[in-house]
Design a protein around this motif. Sequence first.
Motif, mmCIF file in Angstrom:
data_model
loop_
_atom_site.group_PDB
_atom_site.id
_atom_site.type_symbol
_atom_site.label_atom_id
_atom_site.label_comp_id
_atom_site.label_asym_id
_atom_site.label_seq_id
_atom_site.Cartn_x
_atom_site.Cartn_y
_atom_site.Cartn_z
ATOM 1 N N UNK A 74 -40.661 -145.086 -67.894
ATOM 2 C CA UNK A 74 -39.602 -144.426 -67.124
ATOM 3 C C UNK A 74 -40.148 -143.231 -66.346
ATOM 4 N N UNK A 75 -40.976 -142.398 -67.002
ATOM 5 C CA UNK A 75 -41.541 -141.203 -66.347
ATOM 6 C C UNK A 75 -42.450 -141.597 -65.188
ATOM 7 N N UNK A 76 -43.217 -142.696 -65.375
ATOM 8 C CA UNK A 76 -44.108 -143.145 -64.312
ATOM 9 C C UNK A 76 -43.305 -143.609 -63.096
ATOM 10 N N UNK A 77 -42.205 -144.330 -63.350
ATOM 11 C CA UNK A 77 -41.363 -144.801 -62.254
ATOM 12 C C UNK A 77 -40.682 -143.634 -61.524
ATOM 13 N N UNK A 78 -40.300 -142.628 -62.295
ATOM 14 C CA UNK A 78 -39.572 -141.499 -61.713
ATOM 15 C C UNK A 78 -40.520 -140.467 -61.089
ATOM 16 N N UNK A 79 -41.811 -140.544 -61.474
ATOM 17 C CA UNK A 79 -42.787 -139.608 -60.917
ATOM 18 C C UNK A 79 -42.737 -138.234 -61.556
ATOM 19 N N UNK A 80 -42.463 -138.199 -62.862
ATOM 20 C CA UNK A 80 -42.438 -136.929 -63.593
ATOM 21 C C UNK A 80 -43.307 -137.065 -64.834
ATOM 22 N N UNK A 81 -43.652 -135.931 -65.436
ATOM 23 C CA UNK A 81 -44.462 -135.965 -66.659
ATOM 24 C C UNK A 81 -43.560 -136.138 -67.877
ATOM 25 N N UNK A 82 -44.168 -136.577 -68.959
ATOM 26 C CA UNK A 82 -43.411 -136.711 -70.214
ATOM 27 C C UNK A 82 -42.894 -135.346 -70.685
ATOM 28 N N UNK A 83 -43.727 -134.284 -70.449
ATOM 29 C CA UNK A 83 -43.303 -132.940 -70.856
ATOM 30 C C UNK A 83 -42.042 -132.532 -70.110
ATOM 31 N N UNK A 84 -41.998 -132.816 -68.782
ATOM 32 C CA UNK A 84 -40.796 -132.508 -68.000
ATOM 33 C C UNK A 84 -39.605 -133.283 -68.531
ATOM 34 N N UNK A 85 -39.814 -134.547 -68.841
ATOM 35 C CA UNK A 85 -38.739 -135.391 -69.392
ATOM 36 C C UNK A 85 -38.167 -134.773 -70.661
ATOM 37 N N UNK A 86 -39.056 -134.392 -71.573
ATOM 38 C CA UNK A 86 -38.592 -133.836 -72.860
ATOM 39 C C UNK A 86 -37.942 -132.459 -72.664
ATOM 40 N N UNK A 87 -38.439 -131.679 -71.693
ATOM 41 C CA UNK A 87 -37.813 -130.372 -71.422
ATOM 42 C C UNK A 87 -36.372 -130.544 -70.949
ATOM 43 N N UNK A 88 -36.163 -131.502 -70.042
ATOM 44 C CA UNK A 88 -34.808 -131.731 -69.526
ATOM 45 C C UNK A 88 -33.911 -132.265 -70.633
ATOM 46 N N UNK A 89 -34.402 -133.216 -71.421
ATOM 47 C CA UNK A 89 -33.616 -133.759 -72.523
ATOM 48 C C UNK A 89 -33.238 -132.672 -73.530
ATOM 49 N N UNK A 90 -34.191 -131.758 -73.780
ATOM 50 C CA UNK A 90 -33.927 -130.667 -74.724
ATOM 51 C C UNK A 90 -32.826 -129.742 -74.201
ATOM 52 N N UNK A 91 -32.872 -129.431 -72.896
ATOM 53 C CA UNK A 91 -31.823 -128.582 -72.296
ATOM 54 C C UNK A 91 -30.462 -129.248 -72.394
ATOM 55 N N UNK A 92 -30.424 -130.555 -72.141
ATOM 56 C CA UNK A 92 -29.151 -131.278 -72.185
ATOM 57 C C UNK A 92 -28.619 -131.332 -73.614
ATOM 58 N N UNK A 93 -29.533 -131.464 -74.597
ATOM 59 C CA UNK A 93 -29.111 -131.472 -75.996
ATOM 60 C C UNK A 93 -28.488 -130.133 -76.387
ATOM 61 N N UNK A 94 -28.992 -129.048 -75.785
ATOM 62 C CA UNK A 94 -28.478 -127.714 -76.115
ATOM 63 C C UNK A 94 -27.226 -127.359 -75.329
ATOM 64 N N UNK A 95 -27.159 -127.772 -74.051
ATOM 65 C CA UNK A 95 -26.094 -127.303 -73.168
ATOM 66 C C UNK A 95 -25.154 -128.407 -72.694
ATOM 67 N N UNK A 96 -25.412 -129.648 -73.108
ATOM 68 C CA UNK A 96 -24.595 -130.749 -72.605
ATOM 69 C C UNK A 96 -24.979 -131.075 -71.167
ATOM 70 N N UNK A 97 -24.041 -131.683 -70.427
ATOM 71 C CA UNK A 97 -24.338 -132.082 -69.046
ATOM 72 C C UNK A 97 -24.678 -130.880 -68.158
ATOM 73 N N UNK A 98 -24.234 -129.674 -68.554
ATOM 74 C CA UNK A 98 -24.561 -128.481 -67.777
ATOM 75 C C UNK A 98 -26.058 -128.218 -67.762
ATOM 76 N N UNK A 99 -26.785 -128.789 -68.750
ATOM 77 C CA UNK A 99 -28.218 -128.604 -68.811
ATOM 78 C C UNK A 99 -28.972 -129.326 -67.715
ATOM 79 N N UNK A 100 -28.268 -130.215 -66.988
ATOM 80 C CA UNK A 100 -28.922 -130.907 -65.870
ATOM 81 C C UNK A 100 -29.325 -129.914 -64.793
ATOM 82 N N UNK A 101 -28.474 -128.905 -64.562
ATOM 83 C CA UNK A 101 -28.736 -127.904 -63.533
ATOM 84 C C UNK A 101 -29.710 -126.876 -64.092
#
Length: 204
Positions: free
Chosen positions: A26-53
């Motif tokens: 998924x990260x390769x297709x999207x052109x992002x690193x795994x670390x970026x992926x996990x950082x975004x997922x972690x923010x969303x886990x803490x803040x809900x959908x507001x973590x997307x921004x």
Amino acid sequence: MAIPLHKRRKVADFHPVRDGKTVTQFCKELGISRQTYHNIKSRIAQKGRAGIVPDSTAPKNPIKKFDEADKIAVVHARQELMEQGLDYGPWSIYYFLVDTVGPDSTPSRSTIASWLHELGFVDANARKRPRSSYKRFARDLVGELWQIDGLVYRLFDHAHTHVTIYQIIDDASRFDVGTTAFALPENGTDARAALAAAFAAYGT
């Protein structure tokens, strides 16, 4: 580099089992690193959908903006110091404004210096004389000549109390024969008192 919102939303909606692909794929297709992926997922886990921004990158304590009125205050402070016969350089203006309008409304010394230059209140430095042209007047023997100098010092108390320090130095030995502080601005009476104390201690 900031990750666009549309990519961040795709990360938020991605699920390896449901979507049938690994995180690495998924990260390769999207052109992002795994670390970026996990950082975004972690923010969303803490803040809900507001973590997307992403969080704002604006400084928490933005630099204070000064306007034309602040420049005018600097010019008035300079004029008042001149009329009192005091030093009216950037540091003197800075401390004058700190005492009169408070530190929160006072520009930095460098800003004051820049404004003075911009307004034409700073004379261009004349070319300095070469050291070879200086005539040394130092005495050869101790006691032939004493030098006295007065300077104003601000104490580190709540009121920023000013004191005047008189320093008397023997020219030949550079020995300090009398350093004395007084509460009043520089004046002849206190200067003579400092000299009298030095004479009493070391003779004439």
